[in-house]
Design a protein around this motif. Structure first.
Motif, PDB file in Angstrom:
ATOM      1  N   HIS A 435       0.826  -1.209   0.000  1.00  0.00           N
ATOM      2  CA  HIS A 435       0.000   0.000   0.000  1.00  0.00           C
ATOM      3  C   HIS A 435       0.859   1.257   0.000  1.00  0.00           C
ATOM      4  O   HIS A 435       0.402   2.317  -0.433  1.00  0.00           O
ATOM      5  N   SER A 725     -12.449  14.190   0.897  1.00  0.00           N
ATOM      6  CA  SER A 725     -11.172  13.763   0.336  1.00  0.00           C
ATOM      7  C   SER A 725     -10.244  14.926   0.021  1.00  0.00           C
ATOM      8  O   SER A 725      -9.018  14.763   0.013  1.00  0.00           O
ATOM      9  N   THR A 732      -6.555   7.509  -0.159  1.00  0.00           N
ATOM     10  CA  THR A 732      -6.470   6.126  -0.641  1.00  0.00           C
ATOM     11  C   THR A 732      -7.561   5.266  -0.006  1.00  0.00           C
ATOM     12  O   THR A 732      -8.312   5.697   0.872  1.00  0.00           O
ATOM     13  N   GLU A 733      -7.593   4.000  -0.440  1.00  0.00           N
ATOM     14  CA  GLU A 733      -8.575   3.037   0.059  1.00  0.00           C
ATOM     15  C   GLU A 733      -8.409   2.756   1.553  1.00  0.00           C
ATOM     16  O   GLU A 733      -9.335   2.305   2.218  1.00  0.00           O
ATOM     17  N   TYR A 776     -17.522  -0.235  -0.580  1.00  0.00           N
ATOM     18  CA  TYR A 776     -16.486   0.605  -1.181  1.00  0.00           C
ATOM     19  C   TYR A 776     -15.265  -0.244  -1.545  1.00  0.00           C
ATOM     20  O   TYR A 776     -14.734  -0.157  -2.654  1.00  0.00           O
ATOM     21  N   LEU A 777     -14.819  -1.073  -0.606  1.00  0.00           N
ATOM     22  CA  LEU A 777     -13.625  -1.868  -0.861  1.00  0.00           C
ATOM     23  C   LEU A 777     -13.880  -2.949  -1.913  1.00  0.00           C
ATOM     24  O   LEU A 777     -12.988  -3.276  -2.706  1.00  0.00           O
ATOM     25  N   ASP A 779     -15.572  -2.672  -4.508  1.00  0.00           N
ATOM     26  CA  ASP A 779     -15.480  -2.017  -5.813  1.00  0.00           C
ATOM     27  C   ASP A 779     -14.120  -1.388  -6.075  1.00  0.00           C
ATOM     28  O   ASP A 779     -13.870  -0.902  -7.185  1.00  0.00           O
ATOM     29  N   SER A 780     -13.259  -1.378  -5.073  1.00  0.00           N
ATOM     30  CA  SER A 780     -11.976  -0.693  -5.217  1.00  0.00           C
ATOM     31  C   SER A 780     -10.969  -1.579  -5.943  1.00  0.00           C
ATOM     32  O   SER A 780     -10.777  -2.749  -5.579  1.00  0.00           O
ATOM     33  N   THR A 782      -7.877  -1.420  -5.645  1.00  0.00           N
ATOM     34  CA  THR A 782      -6.727  -1.610  -4.756  1.00  0.00           C
ATOM     35  C   THR A 782      -7.127  -2.286  -3.445  1.00  0.00           C
ATOM     36  O   THR A 782      -6.436  -2.167  -2.438  1.00  0.00           O
ATOM     37  N   LYS A 783      -8.216  -3.023  -3.466  1.00  0.00           N
ATOM     38  CA  LYS A 783      -8.735  -3.632  -2.244  1.00  0.00           C
ATOM     39  C   LYS A 783      -7.806  -4.688  -1.657  1.00  0.00           C
ATOM     40  O   LYS A 783      -7.881  -5.002  -0.467  1.00  0.00           O
TER      41      LYS A 783
END
Length: 860
Positions: A435, A725, A732-733, A776-777, A779-780, A782-783
């Protein structure tokens, strides 16, 4: 009566033995089992097996909470843990087939019952041009039979009149049914490390460059040696030799074996070749990843050696000639030496077998025993871990899919290891903090070490208990070992705040370079800029404060002090070093508050405030106060020593208050105060624990009143961090994952809410945050990055239990106690500086007065 079937998860196919000594951790509900004599093992035929039961933890009523059961498992049989009066087994008297003892001059001797031969065990160390031999002290008995006997020795390294600065500790176990000794050897450099400017790079003063650290087993046999061999467990391949055979693992053997993760003090990667080589007389063989057993066979006896996680802990070596067998822990075969930094240690596990030449070998069965466990439902029903339920079809599939990213797919934590080659004796067990590389634009991967942030060890343990999947167990033990050996600063000779503390993860968005796992590389002073992200100047006062927080040097601190995972690792394995690690972290909280140990003691001896200082000048609810509270509660759970619980209450009263002005704390400023929920989570654990202890006293009521105060405010005011944001430097996620803490606080606080309307409001906001985070995660893109996954390992699994028990609140009594007015905590340093300034002023005034008097004297 309890009867828990034991599940054999896996065992090494290469094990020649059809039986092995196994250990299984067993939890029991409160007040159900009062004595270890009630616990035993029964075979499927109904026979009571010989076993050893060790109590690891007790409930407040002294009934057994966790125990460890060891017994001999025959692979063609099935077994169950039982707890009733019939579990009592007849005590047997037996002696192990081999044993070891220290002689009068500190040498270790190994012998067997049938006098096949004696063996000398010799520790050899070379550094700074001096050859040292290991000298063992008088042993301490750790465990006595009838299944296993364990002894421990301190080891000093001597060369004539010179003593090495390194210190060792050796633990040896022998077994009733196996002619094998299993060793754990810990080597420590207790010196402080020089860290100019708060940077901790290789090559600094305090480090010791080791040329060789090895263990030699020298048989005193007179019979001829007929065969030398190296056997490879993974393939079954055997390489024979007549004069000498050596297996040397130079690197991991992975695709990225020469990664920059292996830089030495000179900034070079010193690894010679990919994988391992076998030197058998004049022949050379090669391969990628070895897990070898090296054997020396004679007329009547065969000797064998093996090293657990041999290739993962490279460089490593096993060898034998016709005179001795050698285990190269930090072997001379590697070029450039092995640098053990000041305050760093490493623990090695290896085995030695001495058996009749025609007997079946069991060294692998002892060194790599089968993985056995109980069903997840057993752990849930015992309630030994609060809020735990077994993973099931009713579990939230969105949450489970996100959690499984750690162990499945092409970006699992196992896959991340391969990306930066997170192997070698210093690296193995840690996680790649990918990350931190989101904004990295270089051609090669940026190296970032996670260092157990947010207690991923705990997350791995919880997920193992929920699922029974051994992959979680493997991640847990590897990280637990790494965090204790490498991430903990094992010295008492540095700054108060640093001694015994844990090093942070690698500095945000920076390459570890030659700082390895010690957070702050000196290269930060060459380049402090990050790609992308919001400019700090654009964030106004928040940016100014962040610039103070983003120091490019530092060291261990209370904000990165995680120990609860070690406690669960101890409960699940019985390994004493995990208990030692957890207690050290609890003691660290006490030590760093001792004002008598600072230079300010001559002006003030009050608490330093280190354990609750989450950022520059901030002593309110945050990660320091939260982690310190967790550490203290863990210390009390392990020892029942009142000092830990009393200190947790003191920290609570100086950190939060039921009438605190929450608006003044600027809690919605995520960049500066995101971590306030970390303390509220710890406060929730505190009131839960007080309930378990039956201590509904003033401290408990203070804690509940404070939890209600904060949760009511959160239910009305909190929002997702990413909804603002533009106020974040790096949106970031991870920010979305951090919001799972808000769900946890609100759902948990609702159990202690006295007002029905407030409770419903908390539930509604909790549901909102849980669904927001997992959606949210999901769909992310970078999950699967390290940090968001770790956050979900620790928070979210409690939801199913909490939802099922919403109609069973924990404590709903109204609290109208008079707690006084909130007081601001003032640390020792501030008080001392204030007093110093007053002394200076008074001193100046006294000088002026004296001058005036002298003038008046001479004039008059």
């Amino acid at each position: 009566m309890f009867s828990y079937p034991i599940h054999l998860t896996h065992h090494h196919a290469a094990n020649q033995s059809r039986h092995a000594l196994v250990r299984v951790s067993v939890p029991f509900p409160l007040a159900s089992v009062c004595d270890r004599s009630e616990v035993g093992v029964r075979s499927e035929e109904g026979a009571i097996q010989s076993s050893k039961v060790q109590v690891l933890s007790c409930w407040p009523d002294d009934s057994i909470r966790w125990c460890l059961v060891e017994f001999e498992w025959h692979f063609d049989a099935s077994y169950a843990i039982i707890a009733d009066d019939d579990a009592t087994q007849q005590e047997t008297t037996s002696n192990p087939p081999v044993h070891c003892e220290a002689d009068s001059i500190g040498d270790l001797k190994i012998a067997d019952q049938v006098a096949l031969a004696g063996v000398n065990c010799e520790f050899q160390l070379r550094h700074d041009g001096v050859d040292y031999r290991g000298v063992v002290s008088s042993p301490s008995q750790v465990v006595g039979g009838p299944i296993r006997w364990t002894q421990q020795w301190q080891v000093n390294f001597r060369a004539d009149s010179e003593v090495s600065r390194l210190a060792g500790q050796l633990t040896a176990s022998v077994y009733a049914s196996f002619p094998v000794l299993k060793f754990e050897f810990q080597v420590r450099n207790p010196q402080p490390m020089d860290h100019p400017g708060g940077n901790w790079d290789l090559g600094a003063n305090g480090s010791i460059l080791i040329d060789d650290l090895s263990v030699n087993f020298v048989p005193e046999c007179e019979s001829a040696i007929h065969r030398l061999s190296a056997e490879f467990e993974d393939t079954g391949r055997i390489v024979d030799a007549q004069q000498k055979v050596t297996v040397f693992q130079a690197s991991s053997g992975g695709d990225n074996w020469n990664s920059a993760n292996h830089l030495d003090r000179g900034g070079r990667v010193p690894l010679e070749f990919c994988g391992y080589k076998v030197f058998a007389d004049a022949d050379t063989h090669s391969g990628l990843r070895a897990q070898p057993i090296v054997r020396m066979s004679g007329d009547a006896v065969e000797y064998s050696i093996a090293y657990r996680d041999f290739w993962q802990n490279f460089p490593s070596a096993l060898s034998t000639d016709r005179n001795e067998l050698r285990i190269g822990l930090l072997p001379a075969e590697a070029t450039g030496g092995h640098e053990l930094q000041g305050g760093e240690q490493k623990t090695f596990e290896f085995g030695f077998e001495m058996k009749p030449v025609d007997a079946v070998s069991s060294i692998s069965a002892v060194l790599n025993p089968p993985m056995v466990r109980l069903a997840p439902d057993v752990h849930a029903e015992a309630n030994a871990v609060p809020y735990l339920l077994a993973r099931s079809e009713q579990s939230d599939s969105r949450y489970e899919a996100l959690v499984d990213l750690a162990i499945e797919g092409d970006d699992s934590f196992f896959a991340k290891r391969e990306k930066i080659d997170q192997y070698g004796w210093r690296n193995f067990g840690d996680i790649y903090g990918d990350h931190e590389a989101v904004y990295h634009k270089g051609e090669s991967l940026m190296i970032s070490h996670y260092n157990n942030q947010y207690d991923c060890t705990l997350g791995f343990a919880i997920q193992f208990l929920r699922s029974g999947d051994s992959r979680w167990f493997d991640l847990m033990t590897a990280m637990a070992d790494h965090a204790w050996d490498i991430d903990t600063y094992h010295t008492e000779q540095d700054k108060l705040l640093y001694n015994g503390g844990l090093f942070w993860h690698t500095y945000h968005y920076a390459d570890a370079h030659t700082a390895t796992h010690r957070s702050y590389p000196k290269r930060l002073r060459v380049s402090q800029s990050f790609d992308d992200g919001q400019d700090l100047e654009e964030l106004g006062e928040t940016g100014e404060q962040l610039s103070k927080n983003y120091a490019i040097g530092g060291g261990p601190a209370a904000s990165h002090n995680y120990n609860t995972g070690w406690m669960l690792a101890y409960w699940l394995t019985g390994k004493q070093r995990y208990r030692e690690a957890a207690i050290n972290a609890a003691d660290y909280v006490l030590r760093i508050e001792d004002g008598n140990q600072t230079p300010f003691k001559w002006l003030c001896r009050s608490d330093t405030g280190y354990s609750t200082c989450s950022s520059d000048g901030y002593y309110g609810p945050g990660r320091a106060s939260g982690n310190s509270t967790h550490a203290l509660l863990t210390g009390h759970e392990l020892t029942a020593d009142r000092k830990y619980l009393d200190r947790a209450a003191l920290l609570m009263r100086r950190t939060v208050h039921p009438k605190q002005d929450l608006k003044s704390l600027d809690l919605l400023n995520a960049e500066l105060r995101w971590f306030y929920t970390m303390y509220l989570q710890a406060l929730g654990r505190y009131v839960d624990y007080k309930m378990t202890l039956g201590e509904l006293d003033a401290d408990f009521r203070y804690g509940v009143a404070t939890l209600r105060h904060y949760a009511r405010w959160m239910a009305r005011n909190e929002r997702p961090i990413l909804s603002d944001s533009e106020k974040l430097q790096y949106p970031t996620e991870t920010w979305a994952a951090q919001d799972m803490r808000k769900w946890h606080v609100l759902e948990h606080a609702a159990r202690y809410e006295s007002d029905d309307d407030e409770r419903k409001r908390m539930w509604e906001k909790a549901d909102y945050f849980f669904n927001y985070v997992v959606d949210y995660l999901t769909d992310s893109p970078t999950k699967s990055l390290c940090r968001p996954v770790v956050l979900l390992l620790n928070f979210g699994w409690q939801r199913e239990w909490l939802l099922e028990h919403r109609d069973e609140p924990a404590f709903i009594e109204k609290i109208d106690d008079e707690f006084g007015e909130p007081q601001s905590f003032v640390p020792q340093r501030t008080i001392a500086l204030h007093r110093f300034k007053r002394l200076v002023v008074l001193g100046a005034a006294a000088v002026v007065s004296m001058v005036v008097l002298l003038i008046m004297f001479f004039i008059l």
